[in-house]
Scaffold this active site. Structure first.
Site, PDB file in Angstrom:
ATOM      1  N   SER A 150       0.837  -1.202   0.000  1.00 31.90           N
ATOM      2  CA  SER A 150       0.000   0.000   0.000  1.00 31.90           C
ATOM      3  C   SER A 150       0.873   1.255   0.000  1.00 31.90           C
ATOM      4  CB  SER A 150      -0.969  -0.036   1.184  1.00 31.90           C
ATOM      5  OG  SER A 150      -1.934   0.988   1.097  1.00 31.90           O
ATOM      6  N   ASP A 251      -9.968  -3.830  -5.465  1.00 29.88           N
ATOM      7  CA  ASP A 251      -9.299  -2.701  -4.810  1.00 29.88           C
ATOM      8  C   ASP A 251      -9.537  -1.436  -5.633  1.00 29.88           C
ATOM      9  OD1 ASP A 251      -7.583  -0.882  -3.640  1.00 29.88           O
ATOM     10  OD2 ASP A 251      -5.786  -2.125  -3.849  1.00 29.88           O
ATOM     11  N   HIS A 281      -8.431  -4.186  -0.697  1.00 30.25           N
ATOM     12  CA  HIS A 281      -7.169  -3.547  -0.337  1.00 30.25           C
ATOM     13  C   HIS A 281      -6.718  -4.047   1.044  1.00 30.25           C
ATOM     14  CE1 HIS A 281      -4.090  -0.542  -1.039  1.00 30.25           C
ATOM     15  NE2 HIS A 281      -4.141  -0.256   0.251  1.00 30.25           N
TER      16      HIS A 281
END
Length: 306
Positions: A150, A251, A281
């Site tokens: 991320s 996501d 995510h």
């Protein structure tokens, strides 16, 4: 608070989500700081396989955790467990690096900390007498990989771009591993609009994360956020000859991740893509099956390197 211009939601898109409540943070505009649910942190954590023996030196993964640039630490349970599992399942050494969070330390502070971690690893490799014992005894410094999840993926990428200016011998960066990397831009993507009220990264939360992370006065088409606007990219890609990009169609960030992988592939970078048909995510940190899929791809990526 607003430090950047952004396109408003299309009239057909409605969000009732309060991003501050979603992230469990309180913002103080007077000090440009956050009250978070966790303040505990440590600079670095080192993981080695539980069954490792000093017969063969192991590849090293230098890992940067996620959290939208503003949350979590290297010693947060979710990332501690992830790195421990990765070391065990891949038979690699892992260094999990702490970095300064935004908004108290806006970008490029996290990139600077990441670069310092590479220099620290280099110094350990050079110090064959007093260097960190676990690294000295277990690591093959000619097989180092930079990885992030991320926001950590964004940090890992920008760290490698900055490292192109450095002499890191005797360590060798053999590849970049990005797990659902966090990139952005002013223009909305189809996946962002399709998943506007996503449970993990709704669009209002994504907007807030960039507002808190980027330097004051710039928008999301800054190079820290949008990798497609960097005019000096060709020169900076010296350290990124191989890259694994893992993402999920569930996501909101997936469109940017797929486009990013294609961009690298068009610039003579050897790219391996892992695109999950389902998921969300951060899925590899909460779903063991998704973590296993990622670890298999990472293992193939690391041990197929010539």
């Amino acid at each position: 608070m607003s430090n950047q211009s952004s396109e408003p939601f299309p009239s057909s898109i409605i969000s009732t989500i309060n991003p501050y409540e979603k992230l469990k943070i309180v913002y103080d505009p007077a000090t440009d700081s956050l009250t978070r649910n966790s303040q505990n942190k440590t600079w670095i954590r080192i993981f080695r396989p539980s069954q490792s023996q000093k017969i063969q030196l192991l590849p090293l993964i230098i890992y940067f955790h996620g959290g939208g640039f503003i949350q979590f630490h290297a010693n947060s349970t979710v990332f501690h467990n992830f790195c421990k599992s990765m070391a065990d399942q891949l038979s690699v050494m892992v260094i999990s690096v702490e970095y300064r969070p935004a908004p108290e330390n806006r970008l490029p502070a996290a990139y600077e900390d990441a670069l310092e971690s590479l220099i620290w690893v280099k110094n350990q490799a050079l110090d064959t007498v007093n260097g960190e014992p676990w690294l000295r005894n277990y690591v093959d410094f000619s097989k180092c990989f930079v990885m992030g999840s991320s926001a950590g993926g964004n940090i890992a990428y920008n760290c490698c771009l900055s490292a192109s200016e450095l002499d890191l011998e005797p360590i060798k960066i053999c590849g970049l591993i990005l797990n659902q990397p966090h990139f952005g831009g002013v223009e909305r993507t189809d996946s962002e609009l399709r998943l506007v009220n996503d449970d993990r990264v709704p669009l209002v939360v994504n907007d807030l994360l960039w507002e808190l992370a980027l330097p004051i006065g710039v928008n999301r088409d800054h190079a820290y956020c949008n990798p497609f606007v960097d005019e000096n990219l060709e020169r900076k890609l010296r350290f990124i000859r191989r890259c694994l990009v893992a993402c999920s169609k569930g996501d909101p960030l997936v469109d940017r991740d797929i486009k990013f992988a294609k961009m690298l592939g068009g610039k003579c970078v050897e790219v391996m893509s892992l695109v999950a048909e389902s998921g969300f995510h951060g899925m590899t940190h909460t779903d063991p099956n998704k973590a296993e899929e990622l670890f298999k791809a990472v293992k193939d990526f690391i041990f197929s390197e010539n």
